[in-house]
Enzyme design. Structure first.
Site, short mmCIF file in Angstrom:
data_model
loop_
_atom_site.label_atom_id
_atom_site.label_comp_id
_atom_site.label_asym_id
_atom_site.label_seq_id
_atom_site.Cartn_x
_atom_site.Cartn_y
_atom_site.Cartn_z
CG HIS A 81 -2.05 -0.87 0.98
ND1 HIS A 81 -3.10 -0.67 0.67
CD2 HIS A 81 -2.06 -2.19 1.76
CE1 HIS A 81 -4.10 -1.80 0.61
NE2 HIS A 81 -3.35 -2.70 1.46
CE LYS B 228 -1.71 11.21 2.66
NZ LYS B 228 -2.49 10.20 1.62
CE LYS C 259 -5.61 14.22 -0.24
NZ LYS C 259 -5.54 13.04 -1.11
NE ARG C 260 -2.81 10.55 9.75
CZ ARG C 260 -2.62 9.75 10.58
NH1 ARG C 260 -3.44 9.06 11.15
NH2 ARG C 260 -1.45 9.97 11.19
CE LYS D 279 -13.72 6.46 0.51
NZ LYS D 279 -12.63 6.59 1.66
CB THR E 19 -9.75 5.31 -1.39
OG1 THR E 19 -9.27 5.76 0.01
CG2 THR E 19 -9.25 4.03 -1.67
#
Ligand code: OAK
Length: 833
Positions: free
Chosen positions: A375, A572, A566-567, A678, A674
């Site tokens: 992952h 990111k 998100k985290r 959504k 993911t």
């Protein structure tokens, strides 16, 4: 009402179909009975939480009934079962989901309204079960939903953490962590199963001995300590099916004879104190997302839940099949990343030491049973355990790993006779410096299937992180692009849109998400488009209310809701988003009269408690919000919101109300994502890089309906190869220069001029995540986003096309692919009553 006779709590009496009115009154009776007989409360004194609990018990009872029939059917059919092993399951609240999956949602709403109770309010009483960090844990939860919906026999095995992911508080703009006491009012969804307890060994040493009547030597493990595992079962319903699978979470308790010596020596206190050490194992979830912590307790957690689960699998298998010879024919164990990879060594130990298998036979069974999903591409996430620690905690497993390695490297040597470097890279043991056990290598060697979670990610695994394994065994590798459950992420979280869709094309999309394609035929229908837009607008109003209630900020529901949830991670690039916000602000200050498209930029996400840079980004977002939200020049055209304590429940409010989805990771770093799925499912447009599943989302929705920017994976690599110099972007891009200068000026850190220096340093010294390199392209793309948003009809069409074309990203598709290509399991539908 009659509260004096005990009536079973099921909502439906066996075999009798009830008319609506009878059903409503039976529901009401069941609730009152539960209040009285289970909670010992009179209706008169019951509060919303008591009603929530009563309702949860009613739903649970129905699920248990179905669960019992499911277990019987699986056993009768001798069905092959998937065992999904994961250190994290981020399930989200269960009540709404249970009602929807049982088809009781509307009936229940009416029955409750009839007694003056509001279902929405009761749903809010449920504690969030935050037994995961982020993407990996939530994926496991979506997979459980799809496994059951597809009628596949499955058990999820994990850890019942007493404290889940910490509660994030914001104090003076800084993240502060508080313990997550999610069990303090009890958990109506779980059933403890002390009858299926298992004993787990730790520490000690091994010794060789001769078994009676056997010439061969055997090894036995003499542990220093034993701990008891108690399973706690949570029923997992599927949509529109009688099947109910199980999530089985293990809690650690002290063994019965936990310190008899201490007792006998009169040290009662010492003995009880020892009990606490055992119970620590499942006390708390490690809050690091994609960074390892080489802590002994973490390895104990991993071994504990895996060893408990394997004993459970073996017990069930022997019950139904008598011998372990054919384990791989009836059991498929999937390793959710390397956290459960110790299972490879544990199954070998069980087969050889406890069930007397020869090595070769045991190894064949093990390899055929396990599959491994990777992952992450982040090197700092690859788990490696110090050989010292490993040997101290799991002496027998270290021996077994050495033996696996010995045999494996012998095989490699035959294939690559003169390649010592390759041998070193493939070895299960990292040498040089402190010797460490490489869990990814153990997982690869011990599994028959290895997969990545998006097409790009799998390619990068094959070319980089797992290249040597790919060259050795190309056939073991495959891609399984992630997916999400449309039940929670559309039907449940966005009921208005779900209803519009069902009125337009029917409701088959709920279990066949590709059917959303039929929406395309309605694209030119103005009434439909208006209805679509009106729903987004209502969802935005309701989010605006929530924002006001939680952080006291008034946002304009007509502005574009630009959302990154998100985290918090450097890769990111929440930082790039903030830099864009500052740039927009600078423009307003410089040219107050210029036309702008109003935006509300919303952030949500937790930083790992030890991740200083991520925490500083949280502070920066809040500091920028303070300035921007209160500057009269902005005149409400730009608002910045940091929503504290992002979790699954909050996500369910955010996705339906979003216009723009920020998926802006450095290319080559996000395995899949993911959240991106959504957003698109709920009709938000994506601004994103060619990273993770973004690549495939763009392919599906069409390049015209996706805002692409930034360097590609290859360009990032090339840029770094020639030496990336962030200063040249600073020197040549006046807007970027101004943005960094404003941070350096201390505007966002009054009284603490140096507060954000580490951020500026990181950007200007080496900029490992290429924020500087991608910034201009990002800002330009955001301008394109704003212009598009001004043409509201065009935007709505693009939004509808995103929803219509997102069917591939249903977790049902993902799970069907795993089932067919890796697990070889078949549906076993349970007959209705
Ligand atoms: C967490 C801990 C260790 C290794 C990976 C993770 C993790 O959460 N990875 C995430 O998994 C998701 C599900 O596959 C992906 O969508 C994310 O891109 C990935 O970061």
């Amino acid at each position: 009402s009659n509260t004096t006779t005990e009536v079973p709590l099921s909502l439906e009496s066996a075999g009798v179909a009830l008319d609506a009115e009878a059903q409503v009154s039976q529901i009401q009776q069941a609730l009152v009975n539960n209040l009285y007989w289970v909670q010992g409360k009179d209706e008169q004194f019951a509060n919303a939480h008591d009603y929530y609990t009563a309702l949860a018990h009613s739903v649970r009872n129905q699920l248990l009934q179905k669960r019992i029939r499911t277990a019987k059917t699986y056993a009768q059919e001798r069905a092959k079962t998937v065992y999904y092993m994961s250190a994290e399951f981020l399930m989200g609240r269960q009540l709404g989901n249970g009602l929807i999956n049982l088809g009781l949602y509307d009936t229940m709403r009416h029955a409750l309204a009839d007694c003056g109770l509001d279902l929405d309010e009761l749903l809010e009483r449920e504690a969030e079960p935050g037994l995961g960090n982020g993407g990996l844990g939530r994926l496991a939860a979506c997979f459980m939903d799809s496994l059951t919906t597809l009628n596949l026999p499955a058990v999820g095995y994990g850890i019942r953490y007493e404290f889940g992911i910490f509660t994030q508080l914001i104090r003076q703009g800084h993240q502060v962590e508080a313990p997550d006491k999610w069990l303090s009012y009890g958990n109506p969804w779980e059933i403890a199963r002390p009858d299926y307890r298992v004993e787990i060994k730790f520490g000690g040493h091994t010794e060789v001995y001769k078994k009676d009547g056997d010439d061969d030597y055997q090894v036995r493990w003499i542990p220093a300590q034993t701990v008891i595992g108690i399973p706690h079962d949570v029923p997992v319903p599927g949509y529109g099916t009688e099947n109910v699978n199980l999530l089985r979470l293990w809690k650690a308790e002290a063994g019965e004879a936990f310190d008899l010596d201490a007792f006998n020596a009169g040290d009662y206190f010492g003995a009880v104190a020892n009990k606490m050490i055992s119970e620590n194992i499942t006390k708390v979830l490690y809050p690091n997302d994609e960074t390892r912590q080489g802590k002994e307790l973490r390895l104990q957690q991993q071994y504990f839940f895996v060893a408990c689960s394997l004993q459970d699998i073996i017990r069930l298998h022997l019950r139904d099949h008598g011998s372990l010879e054919n384990l791989a024919e009836f059991a498929a164990i999937q390793l959710n990343d390397t956290h459960p990879a110790i299972g490879v060594a544990e199954l070998m130990r069980l087969l050889i030491d406890e069930y007397n298998f020869e090595w070769a036979a045991a190894w064949q069974i093990t390899q055929r049973t396990f599959g491994y999903t990777n992952h992450t591409l982040m090197p700092e996430a690859l788990e490696k355990w110090s050989v010292d620690l490993f040997g101290k905690l799991l002496p027998r497993h270290l021996e077994i790993i050495y033996e696996i390695n010995h045999r494996f490297l012998a095989q490699v040597k035959l294939r690559y006779p003169n390649d010592p470097d390759r041998l070193e890279r493939l070895s299960l043991i990292e040498e040089g410096g402190e010797r460490r056990v490489r869990m990814a290598n153990l997982a690869c060697v011990g599994s028959h299937a290895i997969n990545g979670v998006a097409a790009l990610h799998t390619e990068l695994l094959k070319q980089e992180v797992l290249q040597d394994f790919y060259e050795l065994w190309p056939d073991k590798f495959s891609n399984k692009t992630n997916g999400i459950t449309p039940r929670r992420w559309l039907l449940q979280c966005n009921p208005r849109l779900a209803q519009l869709i069902s009125e337009t094309i029917g409701d088959s999309w709920i279990t066949n998400l590709d059917d959303l394609k039929q929406l395309e035929a309605h694209l030119d229908n103005e009434v439909f488009r208006h209805a679509w837009q009106a729903i987004k607008q209502e969802n935005k109003w309701s989010l605006a209310r929530y924002i006001h209630d939680t952080v006291g900020i008034k946002v304009n529901p007509d502005s574009m809701f630009d959302v990154q949830i998100k985290r918090i991670h450097e890769y990111k690039r929440q930082l790039m988003n903030v830099l864009h916000v500052i740039t927009l602000y600078n423009r307003m200050v410089q040219n107050p009269g210029d036309h702008v498209v109003p935006r509300t930029v919303i952030f949500g996400g937790k930083a790992a408690p030890g991740y200083a840079m991520a925490k500083l980004v949280v502070k920066l977002v809040n500091a920028v919000a303070d300035v921007v939200n209160n500057d009269p020049i902005v005149a409400g055209r730009l608002k910045v919101v940091f929503l504290p304590n992002y979790n699954v429940s909050q996500a369910q409010r955010l996705f339906p109300a979003s216009d723009l989805s920020e998926q802006i990771s450095t290319a080559g770093m996000e395995a899949s994502g993911t959240g991106n799925m959504k957003f698109a499912l709920n009709g938000a447009l994506t601004i994103g890089t060619l990273d993770g599943a973004n690549v495939e989302i763009r392919e599906e929705v069409g390049a015209d309906n996706f805002f692409l920017f930034g360097l590609t994976t290859e360009q990032v690599a090339a840029c770094k190869a020639v030496g990336h110099n962030p200063w040249c972007y600073y020197d040549t891009n006046p807007e970027l220069k101004r943005t960094l200068d404003v941070i350096a000026s201390g505007l966002f850190s009054p009284g603490e001029p140096d507060l954000f220096l580490p951020i500026l340093d990181s950007l200007l010294v080496d900029d490992p995540y290429m924020v500087m390199a991608d910034f201009a392209a990002y800002v330009q793309c955001q301008e394109h986003v704003s212009r598009t948003y001004e043409d509201r009809d065009r935007w709505v069409r693009m939004a509808i096309l995103n929803t219509a074309r997102i069917g591939k990203f249903s977790a049902d598709r993902t799970i069907a692919d795993y089932a067919r290509e890796i697990w070889k399991v078949k549906a076993v539908p349970v007959a209705g009553e």
